[in-house]
Every structure is written in C-alpha cells, then in structure tokens.
Design a protein around this motif. Structure first.
Motif, short mmCIF file in Angstrom:
data_model
loop_
_atom_site.label_atom_id
_atom_site.label_comp_id
_atom_site.label_asym_id
_atom_site.label_seq_id
_atom_site.Cartn_x
_atom_site.Cartn_y
_atom_site.Cartn_z
N ALA A 64 -16.80 8.75 -19.20
CA ALA A 64 -17.13 8.01 -20.43
C ALA A 64 -16.19 8.35 -21.57
O ALA A 64 -16.16 7.65 -22.59
CB ALA A 64 -18.57 8.31 -20.85
N GLY A 65 -15.46 9.43 -21.40
CA GLY A 65 -14.52 9.83 -22.45
C GLY A 65 -14.99 11.06 -23.20
O GLY A 65 -16.19 11.29 -23.35
N LYS A 66 -14.01 11.82 -23.66
CA LYS A 66 -14.28 13.10 -24.33
C LYS A 66 -15.17 12.93 -25.56
O LYS A 66 -16.12 13.69 -25.77
CB LYS A 66 -12.95 13.73 -24.72
N GLU A 67 -14.90 11.91 -26.39
CA GLU A 67 -15.63 11.73 -27.63
C GLU A 67 -17.11 11.46 -27.39
O GLU A 67 -17.99 12.02 -28.07
CB GLU A 67 -15.02 10.60 -28.46
N GLN A 68 -17.42 10.61 -26.40
CA GLN A 68 -18.82 10.29 -26.13
C GLN A 68 -19.56 11.50 -25.56
O GLN A 68 -20.73 11.73 -25.89
CB GLN A 68 -18.91 9.11 -25.15
N THR A 91 -11.69 23.12 -27.62
CA THR A 91 -11.69 23.94 -26.39
C THR A 91 -12.19 23.17 -25.18
O THR A 91 -12.50 23.78 -24.15
CB THR A 91 -12.58 25.19 -26.60
N PHE A 92 -12.24 21.86 -25.26
CA PHE A 92 -12.92 21.04 -24.26
C PHE A 92 -12.45 21.31 -22.84
O PHE A 92 -13.25 21.31 -21.90
CB PHE A 92 -12.72 19.55 -24.60
N GLU A 93 -11.18 21.56 -22.64
CA GLU A 93 -10.64 21.71 -21.29
C GLU A 93 -10.57 23.16 -20.83
O GLU A 93 -10.14 23.42 -19.70
CB GLU A 93 -9.24 21.09 -21.23
N THR A 94 -10.98 24.11 -21.64
CA THR A 94 -10.92 25.52 -21.23
C THR A 94 -12.02 25.83 -20.24
O THR A 94 -13.11 25.24 -20.29
CB THR A 94 -11.05 26.45 -22.45
N PRO A 95 -11.79 26.76 -19.30
CA PRO A 95 -12.83 27.12 -18.33
C PRO A 95 -14.11 27.60 -18.99
O PRO A 95 -15.22 27.31 -18.51
CB PRO A 95 -12.17 28.25 -17.53
N GLU A 96 -13.98 28.33 -20.10
CA GLU A 96 -15.16 28.83 -20.81
C GLU A 96 -16.04 27.70 -21.30
O GLU A 96 -17.27 27.69 -21.08
CB GLU A 96 -14.70 29.70 -21.99
N THR A 97 -15.44 26.71 -21.94
CA THR A 97 -16.21 25.59 -22.47
C THR A 97 -16.71 24.67 -21.36
O THR A 97 -17.81 24.11 -21.45
CB THR A 97 -15.38 24.80 -23.50
N LEU A 141 -23.43 15.97 -26.57
CA LEU A 141 -23.63 17.42 -26.58
C LEU A 141 -24.06 17.90 -27.97
O LEU A 141 -24.99 18.71 -28.11
CB LEU A 141 -22.35 18.13 -26.15
N VAL A 142 -23.40 17.39 -29.00
CA VAL A 142 -23.73 17.79 -30.37
C VAL A 142 -25.17 17.41 -30.70
O VAL A 142 -25.91 18.20 -31.31
CB VAL A 142 -22.75 17.14 -31.37
N ASN A 144 -20.35 23.64 -36.63
CA ASN A 144 -19.04 23.79 -35.98
C ASN A 144 -19.05 23.45 -34.49
O ASN A 144 -18.03 23.61 -33.82
CB ASN A 144 -18.53 25.22 -36.16
N VAL A 145 -20.19 22.99 -33.96
CA VAL A 145 -20.25 22.74 -32.52
C VAL A 145 -19.28 21.63 -32.12
O VAL A 145 -18.58 21.74 -31.10
CB VAL A 145 -21.69 22.41 -32.08
N GLY A 146 -19.21 20.56 -32.90
CA GLY A 146 -18.29 19.47 -32.55
C GLY A 146 -16.84 19.91 -32.60
O GLY A 146 -16.04 19.62 -31.69
N ARG A 147 -16.47 20.62 -33.67
CA ARG A 147 -15.09 21.10 -33.80
C ARG A 147 -14.73 22.05 -32.67
O ARG A 147 -13.63 21.98 -32.10
CB ARG A 147 -14.93 21.82 -35.15
#
Length: 394
Positions: free
Chosen positions: A224-228, A188-194, A233-234, A180-183
């Motif tokens: 480089a973009g969110k997906e890359q 939550t990519f833009e949250t302060p926690e993440t 990270l994954v 579930n790390v990618g999901r």
C-alpha cells in the motif's frame, strides 16, 4: 542527646587504618547503621533536636578496642531524622579523622565532625563506653520493637510513581513518543529494528481488531506504500498511548523513540531526591537492585543512564519488562524471584505504588512496600500493606 549511645557492630579486622581497610564494607555499614539509629531515636522521641551526635564502633572481639574504627559525627544543624550515612566520619580510637564525607553533596564544604570521641574514650585508654546502650546489631534493620530484621538480598523497583514522578512519564515521555512516532518511523522504516517493531505492532493490532479494542485500525501491507502504513501505525500507537496500555509492542517502539530523544539531549530522566541516596546505601550493603517496569528494558536503561542525578546504572544489576509477564500477575513475580537465584521469594523486596502489583508480588511470596509519592493515585481503604513516602524510610 544528653549522653551518647555506642552501638557495636560486627566488622572487619581493624588493625592499621589502611586505605584498603577504609574502603571495605565494615565502616560503610557502621555509617549506615549510625544514620538509621539517629532516625530511629528521633522517631521514638529520644533525640528530637539537632544537637548531639552518635558513634558506632566497627567491632570484632579479637581486635583490641584501641585498634577499632568508629563511625561518628553528624552534619551540623541537621535533625536526627534527616541524618544520612554521608554525614558520618570515620575515626580511629585515638581520635584521628580518617575518610572525610564527600563534599560534593554539601556545596563546597563537607559536614563538620562533632565531638563524639570523648564519649568513646572517657576511660583514657581508648576503651569504648557502653554506659547507656549495649546493643549489638548485625547486618539488619531496626524495627519498631528495636529488634533486627534481615536485610533483603535483592530489591526490585517499579519506576513510575516509585523512583520517578508519574508526571515525568505522562507529561514528558508519553507526549514525546506520541509527537515523534511518525518522524521516527519515516526515518528508520527500512532498518531491521523498526521492521521488527512494525511486525510486533501488526500482530498486536490484529488481536485488538478481533477483540474489538477501541482505537484499533487495520494496518495495510507494505504494497500500500510507506506513507499509508505509517499513517495507520501512528493512529494505533496514539490510541495505545491514550489508553496507557502496558503491551510489549508499544513499549518496544516507545523505547526506540526515546533513545533518539536521549541521544539528542532532548530528554533527561527524572528520579526523586531520595533515590540516588538509597541506591548508594543498598550498594554499600551488597544488596542487589533491579528494575521491573512495563517500559522496555531499553527505556529503563535510558531513564537511569541519564538522570537529574547523573548515571545511576552502576547501582543496578538488571532490568525486567513485560517479556517476563504482566505486572499485575503473580506468575511474573515468581519468575523474577526464581531468576534472581535467592533461597526464597521473601529474600526479595518489591517497591511499587500500584496496589494490584503489590498484591501480585505478595501472593508470589515477595516482601512488598507501597510508595506514597506526590501525584500517585489513592489506595483502597484497609489495603493491608506497609507504606513509605521515601526510600530512606526503609
């Protein structure tokens, strides 16, 4: 048991059996001590059958014996090495049954109170009989020489292999985080926690690349973009999980992923059967219990907040993770003992299944026991530590 030993304890003033008195620690301690004595007598071969019973007097010299309370009884059919404090009744000196053991542990029926009072009142005036054993046990535990040892002021518990099966961590928690790390990062990519999690992972991966750690791959910048960024990270997280690395960057992210799983009822913590019973006993004795795990404090609270035995956090006073230090380093245990406010490190008992952690804690002055649980790894020969297979043996 052919005849019943009566063991006197220092207790609170026993006048009228008010509800307030019954809820104080004196009677609870007497029930715990009675169950310990049953197990000890069975271990010594003095009382190996399921028959017989035991009574423990809650004692203070200034209180007439006729006014004292007694913890007595036993769950019918239970071997004495399996007697628990919850099996014991409270009795007044005239034989009246006071607080009943909780029925919830035994289907719909509480255990039956055995006929122990006759042993305690055979003079006909409520005077206790000390015909067999006149042992005075202060707040402490019996050892193999029938002497008393002071109870620890604090107990610090490891989780994996100690309170919780290793299989739950390796077969449930780790795969859930990995799958579930990618999901989680995408949602939550833009949250302060993440963003904080990603910052920690970037720093860790940079160090890993410098040290040539296997599985580490560069994480590109946000341009480089969110997906890359997420893909890199994954890849790093999967390699860290596979290597079972005990690092803060990984454990913090895992905790946040597991939080979602617990909140969505996709995860439930698992503890061994003896854990809630021991936590209840220690709590009744005023012993403070803490957790020290390589998992984040958030993950620890999640595991104990929703278990197969309910919410156990009410028995826990605090949580330590890798921010206090590596679990195999002596300095970590020195830091813990100093933060607990004990007079000396030996006031703290540390329970673990890992030999290296046991050595580090012992070198810091803590008392240590190693748990032998199903699925735990082998220990070195002549390791020199006492071992137990259940918290109830402590």
């Amino acid at each position: 048991m052919a005849s019943l030993p009566v063991v006197a304890l220092n207790g609170a003033l026993a006048g009228r059996a008010s509800r307030g008195y019954l809820e104080r620690k004196a009677l609870a301690k007497a029930r715990i001590q009675a169950s310990k004595l049953c197990r000890r007598f069975c271990t010594l071969g003095w009382a190996s059958s399921a028959g017989g019973g035991i009574a423990v007097e809650v004692r203070r010299d200034s209180v007439p014996r006729s006014n004292r309370l007694i913890a007595a009884g036993r769950r019918p059919g239970a071997r004495k090495d399996r007697v628990m404090p919850d099996y014991m009744y409270g009795l007044s000196a005239n034989g009246s049954i006071l607080p009943l053991p909780s029925p919830k542990l035994y289907s719909s029926k509480p255990p039956r109170c055995m006929s122990c009072l006759s042993f305690c009142t055979k003079t006909g005036k409520g005077a206790a009989s000390y015909a067999n054993i006149r042992t005075y046990v202060k707040a402490g535990a019996l050892n193999s020489d029938n002497r008393t040892e002071p109870l620890p002021r604090c107990v610090v518990l490891d989780i994996e292999g100690t309170t919780t099966p290793i299989s739950f961590v390796t077969d449930v928690l780790f795969p859930y985080a990995r799958d579930n790390v990618g999901r989680h990062l995408s949602a939550t990519f833009e949250t302060p926690e993440t963003r904080d999690d990603i910052k920690l992972l970037r720093s860790q991966v940079e160090d890993d690349l410098k040290q040539g750690v296997q599985g580490a791959v560069p994480i590109p910048g946000d341009e480089a973009g969110k997906e890359q960024v997420i893909a890199a990270l994954v890849a790093n997280v999967e390699a860290m999980i596979k290597a079972d690395r005990k690092i803060t960057a990984l454990k913090q992210l895992q905790g946040h992923i597991w939080q979602t799983g617990f909140e969505n009822n996709e995860l439930e913590g698992v503890v061994f059967e003896d854990v809630p019973k021991a936590l209840t006993n220690w709590h009744s004795l005023g012993i403070k219990v803490y957790i020290y795990s390589s998992g984040s404090r958030l993950a620890q609270r999640l595991i104990f907040g929703k278990t197969n035995y309910g919410d156990l956090r009410k028995y826990l006073c605090g949580f330590f993770d890798t921010y206090v230090g590596n679990k195999k380093e002596t300095r970590s245990y020195i830091e813990i003992s100093e933060s607990l406010g004990v007079d000396k490190p030996s006031d703290v008992l540390f329970l673990t299944d890992v030999y290296q952690e046991a050595v580090a804690a012992k070198d810091a002055g803590l008392k240590v026991l190693i748990l032998i649980r199903p699925g735990n790894g082998p220990l070195p020969e002549n390791h020199g530590f006492k071992t137990v297979s259940s918290f109830l043996e402590i």
